[in-house]
Design a protein around this motif. Structure first.
Motif, PDB file in Angstrom:
ATOM      1  N   ARG A   1       0.821  -1.213   0.000  1.00 14.10           N
ATOM      2  CA  ARG A   1       0.000   0.000   0.000  1.00 14.10           C
ATOM      3  C   ARG A   1       0.855   1.263   0.000  1.00 14.10           C
ATOM      4  O   ARG A   1       0.322   2.366  -0.119  1.00 14.10           O
ATOM      5  CB  ARG A   1      -0.904   0.019   1.241  1.00 14.10           C
ATOM      6  CG  ARG A   1      -1.915  -1.124   1.295  1.00 14.10           C
ATOM      7  CD  ARG A   1      -3.059  -0.863   0.355  1.00 14.10           C
ATOM      8  NE  ARG A   1      -4.002  -1.993   0.297  1.00 14.10           N
ATOM      9  CZ  ARG A   1      -5.047  -2.019  -0.499  1.00 14.10           C
ATOM     10  NH1 ARG A   1      -5.298  -0.985  -1.307  1.00 14.10           N
ATOM     11  NH2 ARG A   1      -5.846  -3.062  -0.519  1.00 14.10           N
TER      12      ARG A   1
ATOM     13  N   LEU B   1      -3.303   2.096   9.778  1.00  9.37           N
ATOM     14  CA  LEU B   1      -3.305   0.714   9.299  1.00  9.37           C
ATOM     15  C   LEU B   1      -2.941  -0.250  10.423  1.00  9.37           C
ATOM     16  O   LEU B   1      -3.531  -1.330  10.549  1.00  9.37           O
ATOM     17  CB  LEU B   1      -2.339   0.569   8.121  1.00  9.37           C
ATOM     18  CG  LEU B   1      -2.782   1.247   6.806  1.00  9.37           C
ATOM     19  CD1 LEU B   1      -1.640   1.256   5.798  1.00  9.37           C
ATOM     20  CD2 LEU B   1      -4.008   0.562   6.220  1.00  9.37           C
TER      21      LEU B   1
ATOM     22  N   VAL C   1      -9.828  -0.203   3.513  1.00  8.15           N
ATOM     23  CA  VAL C   1      -8.982   0.630   2.650  1.00  8.15           C
ATOM     24  C   VAL C   1      -9.702   0.956   1.345  1.00  8.15           C
ATOM     25  O   VAL C   1      -9.634   2.088   0.842  1.00  8.15           O
ATOM     26  CB  VAL C   1      -7.641  -0.081   2.362  1.00  8.15           C
ATOM     27  CG1 VAL C   1      -6.862   0.654   1.271  1.00  8.15           C
ATOM     28  CG2 VAL C   1      -6.802  -0.163   3.635  1.00  8.15           C
TER      29      VAL C   1
ATOM     30  N   LYS D   1      -8.286   6.175   1.648  1.00  9.41           N
ATOM     31  CA  LYS D   1      -7.903   6.129   0.231  1.00  9.41           C
ATOM     32  C   LYS D   1      -7.224   7.430  -0.190  1.00  9.41           C
ATOM     33  O   LYS D   1      -6.235   7.419  -0.936  1.00  9.41           O
ATOM     34  CB  LYS D   1      -9.147   5.886  -0.625  1.00  9.41           C
ATOM     35  CG  LYS D   1      -9.657   4.457  -0.594  1.00  9.41           C
ATOM     36  CD  LYS D   1     -10.950   4.298  -1.359  1.00  9.41           C
ATOM     37  CE  LYS D   1     -10.733   4.431  -2.854  1.00  9.41           C
ATOM     38  NZ  LYS D   1     -11.957   4.140  -3.620  1.00  9.41           N
TER      39      LYS D   1
END
Length: 462
Positions: free
Chosen positions: A381, A432, A449, A456
């Motif tokens: 990510r 996260l 997410v 985002k």
């Protein structure tokens, strides 16, 4: 805490040990929980008392509308004494319990503690209100089905409920039909518990709401009940006396946030199938990572007024988070101790104290390695390998520059807009990991997410 309506009430006040001396005053509670009592004269009105340190640990009162109140942990901020005229003194109050006059050394113990926070109704997303529009026949029907409390059991022995109260339409009004519903938390305990136990859990749950809503939300509408505080009804029976509680709580935001569920990190609907585990995991996490949580929330609540301070708090928070969740060392402990012993043997005695200071944390891994370990679970990510290495290097160089202000690092440190984006990147790494802390699976985190606009947006900036 959030004070939604002006609280300025007059009454009479006295010390629990001096019920015979009651003086008039005005109790004011401002939004945020600042509490001040202005009284006419002093509780101990004599010339000598001007310079004395008075024991105002507890003050009782009887005020308009609310009746009996207890003011806890008080002290004078301004003392005046009259010589034939009228003088006013001011008292700072730590917290107010409205509904009961407690004795000087009487403990505050309760069985239940209810409260709400900003945006809680939107976060819960449960309503019994249903509107049916029949456009053809020009008929609108509004119905309400009372919602059942949602119960969760906490590891600390308390019971946590999400409760719903509602007000039906006023039958006397023929031009308006209004139904309102309000959701709130309630903590329950079979045995009496100190007030501070409830406040501690409420603080942690409020921070969980800050994390979920992705904004600073404030606690409000605090009411406690005790099985030992009851009043008799004229027609027989009794009821628990509601004790309204006021104090200066954190977190607090002067501007009340206004967010719908799609602007949040996640809502109750996201976790409802595993909500009990989520609540317990978050509360229990404070036993291990409380310093990291406090540093993170200091950057969200406005405690860090400058961008440099926000960055340093996030950098320290990430380092502390890894230190608290990992025992990784540079080398095996016995190997390190053997190395230190050999180095110390060959060190001149006059430098031993200096050497010991240098070697005290010599087996700790550096910030760069800690960041690498933290990023690893979510590396996909956070860009490709080159982008991740650049990110970690920038965090380390900026931290070192802002800590030591070494001119050689200035050109490599983030500044201005780049520093702001760097803080966003560090914040999303925290978020996260907090999703893992509350026990969500990798699949659930991926779903958040993909569906959470705030997350985002931050990841796209990365």
């Amino acid at each position: 805490m959030r004070i939604e309506e002006e609280y300025v009430k007059s009454g009479y006040f006295w010390l629990p040990e001096r019920k015979d001396r009651k003086i008039p005053g005005t109790l004011t509670i401002s939004d945020g929980g600042d509490i001040e009592l202005e009284v006419v004269g002093l509780f101990n009105e004599n010339v000598e008392s001007i310079n004395d340190v008075d024991d105002l640990s507890r003050i009782n009162g009887h005020i308009e509308k609310d009746g009996l109140v207890t003011l806890d942990s008080c002290f004078y901020t301004k003392k005046n004494i009259s010589f034939g005229g009228i003088s006013k003194s001011k008292v700072c109050v730590n917290r107010v319990l409205s509904g009961m006059a407690y004795e000087k050394d009487e403990y505050f113990t309760f069985n239940s503690f209810s409260f709400s926070v900003d945006c809680f109704d939107e976060w819960v997303g449960v309503t019994g209100i249903h509107v049916d529009n029949d456009w053809t026949n020009e008929i609108a029907t509004i119905t309400y089905k009372p919602q059942k409390n949602i119960t969760h059991h906490l590891d600390n022995g308390m019971q946590l409920e999400i409760c719903f109260e509602y007000t039906p339409p006023n039958s006397s009004k023929k031009t308006e039909a209004k139904i309102t519903q309000r959701a709130y938390f309630k903590l329950l305990s079979e045995e009496l518990r100190p007030l501070d136990d409830f406040i501690e859990v409420a603080f942690k749950l409020t921070n969980l709401m800050c994390f979920a809503v992705d904004d600073t939300v404030t606690i409000k509408n605090l009411i406690a009940n005790s099985s030992e505080i009851q009043r008799e009804l004229s027609e027989g029976g009794s009821y628990l006396v509601p004790i309204h509680i006021y104090y200066k709580s954190i977190p607090f935001s002067e501007k009340e946030p206004n967010k719908s569920w799609h602007q949040m990190l996640f809502s109750y609907g996201t976790i409802k199938n595993n909500a009990q585990n989520v609540f317990n995991s978050w509360i229990n996490a404070y036993e291990i990572i409380a310093p990291a949580l406090n540093l993170y929330f200091s950057t969200k609540s406005g405690a860090q007024k400058y961008l440099d301070g926000k960055f340093l708090a996030l950098a320290q928070g990430l380092e502390t988070y890894h230190r608290r969740t990992s025992d990784e060392k540079l080398m095996d402990t016995s190997e390190f101790e053997s190395l230190v012993s050999k180095i110390s043997e060959n060190c001149p005695e006059k430098y031993l104290e200096w050497l010991n200071g240098r070697l005290m944390y010599g087996n700790e891994i550096n910030l760069g390695k800690r960041l690498n370990r933290i990023i690893e679970p979510f590396k996909d990510r956070l860009g490709d390998k080159k982008q991740r290495n650049k990110l970690m290097r920038l965090i380390v160089d900026t931290r070192n520059y802002l800590t030591h202000y070494n001119e050689e690092l200035k050109s490599r440190a983030a500044q201005g807009r780049e520093l702001w984006f760097l803080c966003q990147k560090m914040e999303v790494i925290f978020q996260l990991h907090f999703l893992k802390v509350i026990g969500l699976t990798d699949e659930e985190i991926v779903s958040i997410v993909e569906s959470s606009y705030p997350l985002k947006r931050k990841l796209n900036e990365i």
